[in-house]
Write a protein that holds these residues in place. Structure first.
Motif, PDB file in Angstrom:
ATOM      1  N   THR A 242      38.500  35.114  39.582  1.00 50.63           N
ATOM      2  CA  THR A 242      38.746  34.117  40.632  1.00 50.63           C
ATOM      3  C   THR A 242      38.599  34.735  42.019  1.00 50.63           C
ATOM      4  OG1 THR A 242      41.118  34.574  40.423  1.00 50.63           O
ATOM      5  CG2 THR A 242      40.229  32.692  39.187  1.00 50.63           C
ATOM      6  N   GLU A 243      38.655  36.038  42.088  1.00 49.92           N
ATOM      7  CA  GLU A 243      38.304  36.780  43.303  1.00 49.92           C
ATOM      8  C   GLU A 243      37.559  38.030  42.868  1.00 49.92           C
ATOM      9  OE1 GLU A 243      41.667  38.119  45.487  1.00 49.92           O
ATOM     10  OE2 GLU A 243      42.499  39.286  43.838  1.00 49.92           O
ATOM     11  N   GLN A 244      36.755  38.561  43.761  1.00 48.24           N
ATOM     12  CA  GLN A 244      35.960  39.734  43.404  1.00 48.24           C
ATOM     13  C   GLN A 244      36.858  40.900  42.983  1.00 48.24           C
ATOM     14  OE1 GLN A 244      32.645  39.986  43.111  1.00 48.24           O
ATOM     15  NE2 GLN A 244      32.353  37.857  43.727  1.00 48.24           N
ATOM     16  N   PRO A 245      36.472  41.642  41.953  1.00 45.46           N
ATOM     17  CA  PRO A 245      37.274  42.793  41.497  1.00 45.46           C
ATOM     18  C   PRO A 245      37.129  43.969  42.461  1.00 45.46           C
ATOM     19  CG  PRO A 245      35.276  42.605  40.188  1.00 45.46           C
ATOM     20  CD  PRO A 245      35.296  41.413  41.093  1.00 45.46           C
ATOM     21  N   TRP A 246      37.927  43.963  43.513  1.00 45.26           N
ATOM     22  CA  TRP A 246      37.744  44.925  44.596  1.00 45.26           C
ATOM     23  C   TRP A 246      37.969  46.363  44.154  1.00 45.26           C
ATOM     24  CZ3 TRP A 246      35.063  42.241  47.574  1.00 45.26           C
ATOM     25  CH2 TRP A 246      35.367  40.913  47.881  1.00 45.26           C
ATOM     26  N   ARG A 247      38.933  46.575  43.253  1.00 46.01           N
ATOM     27  CA  ARG A 247      39.152  47.948  42.781  1.00 46.01           C
ATOM     28  C   ARG A 247      37.908  48.456  42.055  1.00 46.01           C
ATOM     29  NH1 ARG A 247      43.631  45.042  41.543  1.00 46.01           N
ATOM     30  NH2 ARG A 247      45.592  45.578  42.593  1.00 46.01           N
ATOM     31  N   GLY A 248      37.330  47.601  41.244  1.00 48.09           N
ATOM     32  CA  GLY A 248      36.130  47.994  40.513  1.00 48.09           C
ATOM     33  C   GLY A 248      34.956  48.238  41.445  1.00 48.09           C
ATOM     34  N   LEU A 249      34.816  47.403  42.470  1.00 43.64           N
ATOM     35  CA  LEU A 249      33.726  47.593  43.429  1.00 43.64           C
ATOM     36  C   LEU A 249      33.909  48.892  44.216  1.00 43.64           C
ATOM     37  CD1 LEU A 249      33.412  43.907  44.656  1.00 43.64           C
ATOM     38  CD2 LEU A 249      31.644  45.182  43.437  1.00 43.64           C
ATOM     39  N   THR A 250      35.184  49.218  44.542  1.00 44.98           N
ATOM     40  CA  THR A 250      35.460  50.479  45.237  1.00 44.98           C
ATOM     41  C   THR A 250      35.157  51.664  44.329  1.00 44.98           C
ATOM     42  OG1 THR A 250      37.176  49.442  46.593  1.00 44.98           O
ATOM     43  CG2 THR A 250      37.216  51.841  46.418  1.00 44.98           C
ATOM     44  N   ALA A 251      35.578  51.572  43.060  1.00 45.46           N
ATOM     45  CA  ALA A 251      35.291  52.652  42.106  1.00 45.46           C
ATOM     46  C   ALA A 251      33.792  52.814  41.913  1.00 45.46           C
ATOM     47  CB  ALA A 251      35.975  52.352  40.774  1.00 45.46           C
ATOM     48  N   LYS A 252      33.072  51.699  41.867  1.00 49.45           N
ATOM     49  CA  LYS A 252      31.619  51.734  41.742  1.00 49.45           C
ATOM     50  C   LYS A 252      31.000  52.511  42.900  1.00 49.45           C
ATOM     51  CE  LYS A 252      27.746  48.431  41.350  1.00 49.45           C
ATOM     52  NZ  LYS A 252      27.029  48.613  42.619  1.00 49.45           N
ATOM     53  N   GLY A 253      31.468  52.259  44.110  1.00 47.83           N
ATOM     54  CA  GLY A 253      30.962  52.973  45.271  1.00 47.83           C
ATOM     55  C   GLY A 253      31.215  54.467  45.191  1.00 47.83           C
ATOM     56  N   ARG A 254      32.413  54.841  44.736  1.00 48.59           N
ATOM     57  CA  ARG A 254      32.745  56.265  44.622  1.00 48.59           C
ATOM     58  C   ARG A 254      31.882  56.954  43.574  1.00 48.59           C
ATOM     59  NH1 ARG A 254      37.568  58.821  47.469  1.00 48.59           N
ATOM     60  NH2 ARG A 254      37.969  57.205  49.016  1.00 48.59           N
TER      61      ARG A 254
ATOM     62  N   LYS B  20      28.731  50.756  35.560  1.00 49.74           N
ATOM     63  CA  LYS B  20      29.108  49.467  34.964  1.00 49.74           C
ATOM     64  C   LYS B  20      30.581  49.455  34.576  1.00 49.74           C
ATOM     65  CE  LYS B  20      27.771  48.508  30.723  1.00 49.74           C
ATOM     66  NZ  LYS B  20      26.839  48.189  29.602  1.00 49.74           N
ATOM     67  N   HIS B  21      31.030  50.531  33.926  1.00 49.60           N
ATOM     68  CA  HIS B  21      32.413  50.549  33.461  1.00 49.60           C
ATOM     69  C   HIS B  21      33.412  50.689  34.604  1.00 49.60           C
ATOM     70  CE1 HIS B  21      30.728  50.718  29.448  1.00 49.60           C
ATOM     71  NE2 HIS B  21      31.939  50.501  28.992  1.00 49.60           N
ATOM     72  N   ALA B  22      32.984  51.223  35.732  1.00 44.67           N
ATOM     73  CA  ALA B  22      33.854  51.211  36.911  1.00 44.67           C
ATOM     74  C   ALA B  22      34.190  49.782  37.317  1.00 44.67           C
ATOM     75  CB  ALA B  22      33.173  51.947  38.067  1.00 44.67           C
ATOM     76  N   LEU B  23      33.263  48.887  37.104  1.00 43.91           N
ATOM     77  CA  LEU B  23      33.492  47.472  37.426  1.00 43.91           C
ATOM     78  C   LEU B  23      34.290  46.747  36.351  1.00 43.91           C
ATOM     79  CD1 LEU B  23      30.169  46.063  38.950  1.00 43.91           C
ATOM     80  CD2 LEU B  23      32.422  46.016  39.988  1.00 43.91           C
ATOM     81  N   ILE B  24      33.851  46.873  35.125  1.00 47.24           N
ATOM     82  CA  ILE B  24      34.396  45.994  34.092  1.00 47.24           C
ATOM     83  C   ILE B  24      35.770  46.432  33.584  1.00 47.24           C
ATOM     84  CG2 ILE B  24      32.078  45.334  33.383  1.00 47.24           C
ATOM     85  CD1 ILE B  24      32.358  47.038  30.898  1.00 47.24           C
ATOM     86  N   THR B  25      36.233  47.616  33.964  1.00 47.68           N
ATOM     87  CA  THR B  25      37.579  48.033  33.573  1.00 47.68           C
ATOM     88  C   THR B  25      38.624  47.639  34.612  1.00 47.68           C
ATOM     89  OG1 THR B  25      37.130  50.241  34.483  1.00 47.68           O
ATOM     90  CG2 THR B  25      36.830  49.937  32.104  1.00 47.68           C
TER      91      THR B  25
ATOM     92  N   PRO C  37      41.140  45.189  35.907  1.00 48.10           N
ATOM     93  CA  PRO C  37      41.774  44.017  35.294  1.00 48.10           C
ATOM     94  C   PRO C  37      41.384  42.694  35.942  1.00 48.10           C
ATOM     95  CG  PRO C  37      43.372  45.784  35.575  1.00 48.10           C
ATOM     96  CD  PRO C  37      42.122  46.218  36.282  1.00 48.10           C
ATOM     97  N   ALA C  38      41.019  42.747  37.227  1.00 52.73           N
ATOM     98  CA  ALA C  38      40.643  41.517  37.925  1.00 52.73           C
ATOM     99  C   ALA C  38      39.270  41.006  37.513  1.00 52.73           C
ATOM    100  CB  ALA C  38      40.672  41.740  39.436  1.00 52.73           C
ATOM    101  N   TRP C  39      38.520  41.816  36.770  1.00 53.71           N
ATOM    102  CA  TRP C  39      37.184  41.385  36.356  1.00 53.71           C
ATOM    103  C   TRP C  39      37.249  40.217  35.385  1.00 53.71           C
ATOM    104  CZ3 TRP C  39      34.099  42.331  31.704  1.00 53.71           C
ATOM    105  CH2 TRP C  39      32.769  41.930  31.864  1.00 53.71           C
TER     106      TRP C  39
END
Length: 339
Positions: free
Chosen positions: A189-201, A174-179, A181-183
């Motif tokens: 306004t666009e998906q938080p791609w860094r957070g989604l990538t971190a979530k996958g890792r 969860k915190h991989a997503l919500i940290t 900044p784009a969240w």
């Protein structure tokens, strides 16, 4: 969730009062069916979806010659609330859109699925309910809520009650997503791609076992290094999915407890003892967040249950159709329950 959805129907459920005290107005339960309901309506299998998955992702266990054979059974695959196909943060109107989507429990999911069966098909008995991961949580919930109506239950790589260690693992995801900044507190306004990538890792290190990585089984998948595997598999795993949907399902997962409802009022022992369905629970020996010991404690409190440990290095993925020998173990258990 599969990007290319196979056909599905939608049960327009109207206004649904959720356990959290919020009414989900115009609730929609998406579902797919396989096979034909017989005249006696006694060939019904319910097979709910997993975290991040849709009905299309359950099809690896459905087919001619398999235990879940649509020539014999009427298989209903309901999409869990929050998965982006049924009512979810990404497809619900204001004021319940995005981060304002209400918290959903597995009790909420199963009560709505029961309405689907009764109101659309006139079904009041289930031959088998089964599922992987969060689908297994729903299978457990079905068997506990309706012990006189569910004949058999199978849970593969799942739990009746989310363990504390699993709760903490999900906090990391969860915190991989919500940290990111784009969240923007879920109002992106666009998906938080860094957070989604971190979530996958983060997920990559949990869903497969140490033994799997030690054996370098990523080489059998055509990758030349661990980083090659992470970059080309996990970095894009959650692209195309909605971050608020992912967070909604994490909340549902963290709150899973088959006794947290008006029937059992938090009495976990009573909820497990009420499961009279013939049950087979199938943890994987190397699953890092649904370990066999947790399931063994649950099975010990169930009157007609068996623990069958999948002896595999594929960890949580042993339940998800990634490795044919593991899938064969699950298929055999389902055959035994349907025999």
């Amino acid at each position: 969730m599969s990007a290319d959805l196979t056909p599905f129907e939608v049960f327009e459920a109207g206004d649904v009062a959720l356990q959290c005290g919020i009414t989900l107005r115009g609730a929609r339960l998406a579902y797919a069916t396989y096979g034909t309901l017989n005249a006696a309506k006694d060939n019904v299998i319910v097979y709910p979806t997993r975290y991040g998955g849709s009905h299309a992702d359950n099809e690896f266990l459905i087919g001619d010659g398999l235990a879940l054979d649509p020539e014999k059974y009427f298989i209903v695959v309901p999409n869990m609330l929050g998965n982006g196909v049924s009512s979810s943060p990404s497809n619900t109107a204001i004021p319940l859109a995005g981060p304002d989507f209400p918290t959903v429990t597995q009790y909420d999911n199963v009560v709505l699925q029961d309405r689907l069966l009764r109101e659309v098909f006139g079904i009041d008995r289930v031959r088998l309910v089964c599922g992987w991961s969060m689908g297994g949580q729903q299978a457990y919930t079905w068997a506990a809520l309706f012990p006189d109506r569910v004949a058999a239950m199978a849970c593969f790589c799942g739990q009746a009650i989310t363990a504390g260690h699993t709760y903490v693992f999900l906090e990391g995801v969860k915190h991989a997503l919500i940290t990111d900044p784009a969240w923007k507190q879920g109002r992106y306004t666009e998906q938080p791609w860094r957070g989604l990538t971190a979530k996958g890792r983060v997920w990559a290190g949990w869903v497969l076992s140490q033994d799997w990585f030690r054996a370098e089984l990523w080489r059998d998948m055509g990758f030349v290094s661990v980083e090659d595997y992470l970059k080309n598999t996990w970095d894009s795993m959650y692209y195309g999915l909605d971050a608020n949907d992912m967070l909604s399902m994490i909340r549902t997962w963290q709150m899973c407890d088959i006794s947290a409802n008006p029937i059992y009022n938090g009495d976990r022992r009573a909820a497990l003892a009420a499961i009279t369905a013939r049950s087979i629970v199938l943890p994987c020996r190397t699953d890092l967040y649904f370990p066999p010991a947790d399931n063994a404690a649950e099975v010990a409190q169930m009157p007609d249950a068996e623990l069958r440990v999948i002896d595999s290095v594929w960890g949580h993925y042993a339940g998800g159709g990634r490795n044919a020998p593991d899938t064969a173990v699950i298929d055999t258990a389902l055959r035994d329950l349907l025999a």
